[in-house]
Design an enzyme around this catalytic site. Structure first.
Site, mmCIF file in Angstrom:
data_model
loop_
_atom_site.group_PDB
_atom_site.id
_atom_site.type_symbol
_atom_site.label_atom_id
_atom_site.label_comp_id
_atom_site.label_asym_id
_atom_site.label_seq_id
_atom_site.Cartn_x
_atom_site.Cartn_y
_atom_site.Cartn_z
ATOM 1 N N ASN A 9 -2.024 3.271 8.338
ATOM 2 C CA ASN A 9 -0.938 2.496 8.234
ATOM 3 C C ASN A 9 -0.131 3.062 9.047
ATOM 4 O OD1 ASN A 9 1.303 0.959 7.601
ATOM 5 N ND2 ASN A 9 1.464 1.893 5.474
ATOM 6 N N LYS A 11 2.762 2.041 10.030
ATOM 7 C CA LYS A 11 4.180 1.583 9.796
ATOM 8 C C LYS A 11 4.669 1.371 10.933
ATOM 9 C CE LYS A 11 4.013 5.138 6.140
ATOM 10 N NZ LYS A 11 4.603 5.745 5.035
ATOM 11 N N HIS A 95 3.187 -2.692 -0.198
ATOM 12 C CA HIS A 95 3.199 -1.093 -0.038
ATOM 13 C C HIS A 95 4.737 -0.585 -0.723
ATOM 14 C CE1 HIS A 95 4.352 2.671 2.164
ATOM 15 N NE2 HIS A 95 3.109 2.685 2.461
ATOM 16 N N GLU A 97 7.153 1.183 0.199
ATOM 17 C CA GLU A 97 8.302 0.904 1.081
ATOM 18 C C GLU A 97 8.971 -0.583 1.238
ATOM 19 O OE1 GLU A 97 6.629 2.571 4.528
ATOM 20 O OE2 GLU A 97 6.563 4.649 3.567
ATOM 21 N N GLU A 167 -0.775 4.551 -4.709
ATOM 22 C CA GLU A 167 -0.184 5.568 -3.936
ATOM 23 C C GLU A 167 1.049 6.017 -4.720
ATOM 24 O OE1 GLU A 167 -0.654 4.822 0.536
ATOM 25 O OE2 GLU A 167 0.917 3.442 0.053
ATOM 26 N N GLY A 173 4.521 10.378 2.685
ATOM 27 C CA GLY A 173 5.305 11.215 3.596
ATOM 28 C C GLY A 173 6.170 12.295 3.523
ATOM 29 N N SER A 213 0.192 11.337 1.692
ATOM 30 C CA SER A 213 -0.019 12.761 2.548
ATOM 31 C C SER A 213 -1.384 13.305 2.710
ATOM 32 C CB SER A 213 0.907 13.804 1.900
ATOM 33 O OG SER A 213 2.357 13.450 1.973
#
Ligand code: PEP
Length: 251
Positions: A9, A11, A95, A97, A167, A173, A213
C-alpha cells in the site's frame, strides 16, 4: 490450501514516473501467480501507467479506495466502473486511515465491498482495533463486528473471495508489530466469524492478511502462523528490494 497474498500500500507516496519505474524494476522478479498473489496498491493517478507496465507479468494492481456509486455528482471521487475500465484487480476498502480521516464507516465499507464484486474487483477489507480498545480487551468484539458488517449481504462465492486485512491501528506505521501469536489469535477469530456468518467452506477459503509494520525481518514468522495468509504492507512496500523480499517470503 490458501494462496498467500502480499499487497503493498503505497498510500500517498511516489510520483508517477517513480511508480512506473518501481513496477518495471520488480516485474521480472515477482514469482508466478500460482504461488503468491503480488499486489501493488497505488494512488489513482498511477494506475494507468503501472497497469500498463505490469501487464503480462505477475504483478496485480490495486487501488486504495473507491466510491460505491458507478457515476454521478461526487466531486473528487473515483468509481468502481472507472477502476474496472483500467483492469484493476484489487481495491483496499476501509483502511483505518480512511475510517479515521475521511469518514469511512462500516456502512460505506459494506456498500463498497458489494460494489467491488459488481465490477470484477476483489476487495481487501481492512479491520482493526485502536490501542485503547486493545487495552480494554475489546479487540475481538470490535473486529468481529467490523467483519460482520463489511461482509453483510455477500453471496457465499463472493465471501470466499474477500481478502480481509487485520490491521491493529496501533501497529500501522509505528514500527510496533503485534506478535505473531497476537495477530494470529485475532485472525483465527475473524475466520470463526466468517464461519458463523457463512460456512466452514467459506471460512477456510477466505484469505486473511496481517498488516502493521510488516517488514522483511518479521514476515516469515507472521506467514508461518495458521490463520495468516499474507500481509498488507505500507512503509516496507515503498522500496523495491524490501517489497521483493516480502513477496519471496510468500512463495
Ligand atoms: C498499511 O498501510 O496498511 C500498513 C500496514 O502500513 P505499515 O506497514 O507502514 O505499518
Amino acid at each position: 490450501m490458501r494462496k498467500p497474498i502480499i499487497a503493498g500500500n503505497w498510500k500517498m507516496n511516489k510520483l508517477v514516473a517513480e511508480g512506473a519505474r518501481f513496477v518495471v524494476d520488480i516485474r521480472e522478479k515477482v514469482p508466478p501467480n500460482e504461488e503468491v498473489d503480488t499486489v501493488v496498491c497505488a494512488p489513482f493517478v498511477h494506475i494507468p501507467f503501472i497497469s500498463e507496465a505490469a501487464r503480462a507479468y505477475h504483478v496485480k494492481i490495486g487501488a486504495q479506495n473507491m466510491h460505491y456509486e458507478e457515476s454521478g455528482a461526487f466531486t473528487g471521487e473515483v468509481s468502481p466502473t472507472m477502476l474496472e475500465d483500467l483492469l484493476v484487480d484489487y481495491v483496499i476498502i476501509g483502511h483505518s486511515e480512511r475510517r479515521q480521516y475521511f469518514n469511512e464507516t462500516d456502512e460505506t465499507v459494506n456498500k463498497k465491498t458489494k460494489a467491488a464484486f459488481e465490477h470484477n474487483l476483489l476487495p481487501i477489507v481492512c479491520v482493526g482495533e485502536s490501542l485503547e480498545q486493545r487495552e480494554n480487551n475489546e479487540t475481538v468484539d470490535f473486529v468481529s463486528g467490523q467483519v460482520k458488517k463489511a461482509l453483510d449481504g455477500l453471496s457465499d462465492e463472493q465471501a470466499k473471495q474477500v481478502v480481509i486485512a487485520y490491521e491493529p491501528i496501533w501497529a500501522i506505521g509505528t514500527g510496533k508489530t503485534a506478535t505473531s501469536e497476537e495477530a494470529n489469535e485475532v485472525c483465527k477469530h475473524i475466520r470463526e466469524v466468517v464461519k458463523e456468518a457463512y460456512s466452514e467452506d467459506v471460512s477456510e477459503a477466505v484469505r486473511i492478511q496481517y498488516g502493521g509494520s510488516v517488514k522483511p525481518e518479521n514476515i516469515e514468522e507472521l506467514l508461518g502462523m495458521s490463520d495468516i495468509d499474507g500481509a498488507l504492507v505500507g512503509g516496507a512496500s515503498l522500496k523495491e528490494d524490501a517489497f521483493l523480499k516480502l513477496v519471496e517470503a510468500g512463495q
